[in-house]
Design a protein around this motif. Structure first.
Motif, PDB file in Angstrom:
ATOM      1  N   LYS A   1       0.859  -1.182   0.000  1.00  0.00           N
ATOM      2  CA  LYS A   1       0.000   0.000   0.000  1.00  0.00           C
ATOM      3  C   LYS A   1       0.900   1.239   0.000  1.00  0.00           C
ATOM      4  CE  LYS A   1      -4.476   0.907   1.605  1.00  0.00           C
ATOM      5  NZ  LYS A   1      -5.305   0.151   0.802  1.00  0.00           N
ATOM      6  N   HIS A   2       0.578   2.205  -0.843  1.00  0.00           N
ATOM      7  CA  HIS A   2       1.315   3.462  -0.939  1.00  0.00           C
ATOM      8  C   HIS A   2       0.332   4.605  -0.761  1.00  0.00           C
ATOM      9  CE1 HIS A   2       4.861   1.382  -2.572  1.00  0.00           C
ATOM     10  NE2 HIS A   2       3.978   0.633  -3.201  1.00  0.00           N
ATOM     11  N   SER A   3       0.837   5.746  -0.340  1.00  0.00           N
ATOM     12  CA  SER A   3       0.011   6.930  -0.183  1.00  0.00           C
ATOM     13  C   SER A   3       0.609   8.081  -0.965  1.00  0.00           C
ATOM     14  CB  SER A   3      -0.088   7.332   1.289  1.00  0.00           C
ATOM     15  OG  SER A   3      -0.727   6.331   2.024  1.00  0.00           O
ATOM     16  N   ALA A   4      -0.252   8.968  -1.425  1.00  0.00           N
ATOM     17  CA  ALA A   4       0.196  10.157  -2.143  1.00  0.00           C
ATOM     18  C   ALA A   4      -0.819  11.269  -1.914  1.00  0.00           C
ATOM     19  CB  ALA A   4       0.321   9.859  -3.641  1.00  0.00           C
TER      20      ALA A   4
ATOM     21  N   GLY B   1      -3.998  18.151  -3.174  1.00  0.00           N
ATOM     22  CA  GLY B   1      -4.317  18.488  -1.794  1.00  0.00           C
ATOM     23  C   GLY B   1      -5.075  17.434  -1.008  1.00  0.00           C
ATOM     24  N   HIS B   2      -5.340  16.290  -1.610  1.00  0.00           N
ATOM     25  CA  HIS B   2      -6.074  15.218  -0.929  1.00  0.00           C
ATOM     26  C   HIS B   2      -5.213  13.967  -0.865  1.00  0.00           C
ATOM     27  CE1 HIS B   2      -9.752  17.556  -1.071  1.00  0.00           C
ATOM     28  NE2 HIS B   2      -9.506  17.797  -2.361  1.00  0.00           N
ATOM     29  N   ARG B   3      -5.175  13.363   0.322  1.00  0.00           N
ATOM     30  CA  ARG B   3      -4.431  12.116   0.481  1.00  0.00           C
ATOM     31  C   ARG B   3      -5.228  10.973  -0.117  1.00  0.00           C
ATOM     32  NH1 ARG B   3       0.739  11.756   1.379  1.00  0.00           N
ATOM     33  NH2 ARG B   3       0.665  10.021   2.784  1.00  0.00           N
ATOM     34  N   THR B   4      -4.524  10.097  -0.800  1.00  0.00           N
ATOM     35  CA  THR B   4      -5.151   8.895  -1.339  1.00  0.00           C
ATOM     36  C   THR B   4      -4.167   7.753  -1.186  1.00  0.00           C
ATOM     37  OG1 THR B   4      -6.345   7.975  -3.226  1.00  0.00           O
ATOM     38  CG2 THR B   4      -4.353   9.212  -3.725  1.00  0.00           C
ATOM     39  N   SER B   5      -4.671   6.556  -1.230  1.00  0.00           N
ATOM     40  CA  SER B   5      -3.790   5.395  -1.146  1.00  0.00           C
ATOM     41  C   SER B   5      -4.134   4.436  -2.274  1.00  0.00           C
ATOM     42  CB  SER B   5      -3.903   4.707   0.208  1.00  0.00           C
ATOM     43  OG  SER B   5      -5.201   4.224   0.410  1.00  0.00           O
ATOM     44  N   PHE B   6      -3.154   3.637  -2.617  1.00  0.00           N
ATOM     45  CA  PHE B   6      -3.319   2.651  -3.679  1.00  0.00           C
ATOM     46  C   PHE B   6      -2.388   1.503  -3.391  1.00  0.00           C
ATOM     47  CE2 PHE B   6      -0.524   6.113  -4.813  1.00  0.00           C
ATOM     48  CZ  PHE B   6       0.654   5.478  -5.173  1.00  0.00           C
ATOM     49  N   SER B   7      -2.690   0.352  -3.956  1.00  0.00           N
ATOM     50  CA  SER B   7      -1.877  -0.845  -3.767  1.00  0.00           C
ATOM     51  C   SER B   7      -1.222  -1.207  -5.089  1.00  0.00           C
ATOM     52  CB  SER B   7      -2.732  -2.009  -3.280  1.00  0.00           C
ATOM     53  OG  SER B   7      -3.306  -1.696  -2.037  1.00  0.00           O
ATOM     54  N   LEU B   8       0.078  -1.483  -5.028  1.00  0.00           N
ATOM     55  CA  LEU B   8       0.829  -1.853  -6.224  1.00  0.00           C
ATOM     56  C   LEU B   8       1.864  -2.913  -5.891  1.00  0.00           C
ATOM     57  CD1 LEU B   8       1.833   1.418  -8.092  1.00  0.00           C
ATOM     58  CD2 LEU B   8       0.241  -0.314  -8.854  1.00  0.00           C
ATOM     59  N   GLU B   9       2.120  -3.754  -6.856  1.00  0.00           N
ATOM     60  CA  GLU B   9       3.217  -4.698  -6.737  1.00  0.00           C
ATOM     61  C   GLU B   9       4.530  -3.921  -6.761  1.00  0.00           C
ATOM     62  OE1 GLU B   9      -0.322  -6.680  -8.420  1.00  0.00           O
ATOM     63  OE2 GLU B   9       0.719  -4.817  -8.883  1.00  0.00           O
ATOM     64  N   ASP B  10       5.538  -4.462  -6.076  1.00  0.00           N
ATOM     65  CA  ASP B  10       6.838  -3.793  -6.001  1.00  0.00           C
ATOM     66  C   ASP B  10       7.415  -3.499  -7.384  1.00  0.00           C
ATOM     67  OD1 ASP B  10       6.746  -3.911  -3.221  1.00  0.00           O
ATOM     68  OD2 ASP B  10       7.974  -5.733  -3.114  1.00  0.00           O
ATOM     69  N   GLU B  11       7.199  -4.405  -8.322  1.00  0.00           N
ATOM     70  CA  GLU B  11       7.751  -4.226  -9.670  1.00  0.00           C
ATOM     71  C   GLU B  11       7.136  -3.013 -10.380  1.00  0.00           C
ATOM     72  OE1 GLU B  11       8.286  -8.428  -8.376  1.00  0.00           O
ATOM     73  OE2 GLU B  11       6.570  -7.067  -8.399  1.00  0.00           O
ATOM     74  N   PHE B  12       5.842  -2.814 -10.209  1.00  0.00           N
ATOM     75  CA  PHE B  12       5.199  -1.645 -10.816  1.00  0.00           C
ATOM     76  C   PHE B  12       5.674  -0.359 -10.142  1.00  0.00           C
ATOM     77  CE2 PHE B  12       2.103  -4.790 -12.356  1.00  0.00           C
ATOM     78  CZ  PHE B  12       2.017  -4.402 -13.676  1.00  0.00           C
TER      79      PHE B  12
ATOM     80  N   HIS C   1      -5.594  11.847 -15.901  1.00  0.00           N
ATOM     81  CA  HIS C   1      -5.986  11.361 -17.228  1.00  0.00           C
ATOM     82  C   HIS C   1      -6.668   9.994 -17.227  1.00  0.00           C
ATOM     83  CE1 HIS C   1      -2.920  14.440 -18.160  1.00  0.00           C
ATOM     84  NE2 HIS C   1      -3.816  14.741 -19.077  1.00  0.00           N
ATOM     85  N   ARG C   2      -6.898   9.435 -16.061  1.00  0.00           N
ATOM     86  CA  ARG C   2      -7.545   8.117 -16.028  1.00  0.00           C
ATOM     87  C   ARG C   2      -9.049   8.269 -16.192  1.00  0.00           C
ATOM     88  NH1 ARG C   2      -9.533   6.478 -10.565  1.00  0.00           N
ATOM     89  NH2 ARG C   2      -9.019   8.191  -9.169  1.00  0.00           N
ATOM     90  N   PRO C   3      -9.676   7.252 -16.778  1.00  0.00           N
ATOM     91  CA  PRO C   3     -11.138   7.286 -16.886  1.00  0.00           C
ATOM     92  C   PRO C   3     -11.776   7.336 -15.498  1.00  0.00           C
ATOM     93  CG  PRO C   3     -10.220   5.544 -18.260  1.00  0.00           C
ATOM     94  CD  PRO C   3      -9.101   6.072 -17.408  1.00  0.00           C
ATOM     95  N   THR C   4     -12.875   8.017 -15.389  1.00  0.00           N
ATOM     96  CA  THR C   4     -13.512   8.186 -14.085  1.00  0.00           C
ATOM     97  C   THR C   4     -13.955   6.870 -13.453  1.00  0.00           C
ATOM     98  OG1 THR C   4     -15.621   8.617 -15.174  1.00  0.00           O
ATOM     99  CG2 THR C   4     -14.314  10.525 -14.544  1.00  0.00           C
ATOM    100  N   HIS C   5     -14.212   5.861 -14.262  1.00  0.00           N
ATOM    101  CA  HIS C   5     -14.674   4.577 -13.723  1.00  0.00           C
ATOM    102  C   HIS C   5     -13.529   3.648 -13.313  1.00  0.00           C
ATOM    103  CE1 HIS C   5     -13.962   3.833 -17.985  1.00  0.00           C
ATOM    104  NE2 HIS C   5     -13.740   2.581 -17.644  1.00  0.00           N
ATOM    105  N   SER C   6     -12.283   4.038 -13.582  1.00  0.00           N
ATOM    106  CA  SER C   6     -11.157   3.160 -13.237  1.00  0.00           C
ATOM    107  C   SER C   6     -10.555   3.581 -11.898  1.00  0.00           C
ATOM    108  CB  SER C   6     -10.087   3.194 -14.324  1.00  0.00           C
ATOM    109  OG  SER C   6      -9.419   4.435 -14.317  1.00  0.00           O
ATOM    110  N   ASN C   7      -9.876   2.647 -11.251  1.00  0.00           N
ATOM    111  CA  ASN C   7      -9.230   3.014  -9.996  1.00  0.00           C
ATOM    112  C   ASN C   7      -7.765   3.387 -10.253  1.00  0.00           C
ATOM    113  OD1 ASN C   7      -7.484   0.679  -9.617  1.00  0.00           O
ATOM    114  ND2 ASN C   7      -9.333  -0.468  -9.107  1.00  0.00           N
ATOM    115  N   LEU C   8      -7.180   4.074  -9.301  1.00  0.00           N
ATOM    116  CA  LEU C   8      -5.828   4.598  -9.473  1.00  0.00           C
ATOM    117  C   LEU C   8      -4.802   3.475  -9.623  1.00  0.00           C
ATOM    118  CD1 LEU C   8      -3.900   6.970  -9.676  1.00  0.00           C
ATOM    119  CD2 LEU C   8      -3.863   7.070  -7.160  1.00  0.00           C
ATOM    120  N   SER C   9      -4.927   2.426  -8.859  1.00  0.00           N
ATOM    121  CA  SER C   9      -3.964   1.314  -8.959  1.00  0.00           C
ATOM    122  C   SER C   9      -3.932   0.747 -10.372  1.00  0.00           C
ATOM    123  CB  SER C   9      -4.317   0.196  -7.973  1.00  0.00           C
ATOM    124  OG  SER C   9      -4.223   0.650  -6.646  1.00  0.00           O
ATOM    125  N   SER C  10      -5.096   0.536 -10.946  1.00  0.00           N
ATOM    126  CA  SER C  10      -5.171   0.010 -12.311  1.00  0.00           C
ATOM    127  C   SER C  10      -4.583   1.001 -13.305  1.00  0.00           C
ATOM    128  CB  SER C  10      -6.622  -0.297 -12.696  1.00  0.00           C
ATOM    129  OG  SER C  10      -7.106  -1.352 -11.928  1.00  0.00           O
TER     130      SER C  10
END
Length: 73
Positions: free
Chosen positions: A4-7, A11-22, A47-56
């Motif tokens: 899990k990573h945070s960014a 101005g808003h904190r968000t988190s996402f999960s990624l494999e170490d390689e990505f 630039h991501r589509p509104t229906h997709s999640n950040l990790s993807s």
């Protein structure tokens, strides 16, 4: 391993999960563009589509970057 990573994005904190390689490839992409990793993540998020999640969206960006690098050879 997935971590899990945070960014802070716009101005808003968000988190996402990624494999170490990505995560490692995102760092490489940011370094090759001479931009902070947070800036790259913000760009991808913007630039991501509104229906997709950040990790993807992050994974797809890495895939697209790597495919473009292969085609450029």
């Amino acid at each position: 391993m997935i971590r899990k990573h945070s960014a802070t994005l716009h101005g808003h904190r968000t988190s996402f999960s990624l494999e170490d390689e990505f995560w490692a490839e995102l760092k490489t992409i940011a370094a090759s563009r001479s931009i902070p990793l947070a800036t790259l993540i913000s760009e991808i998020d913007d630039h991501r589509p509104t229906h997709s999640n950040l990790s993807s969206a992050l994974r797809l960006h890495v895939l697209s970057w790597m495919k473009a690098a292969i085609q450029a050879r």
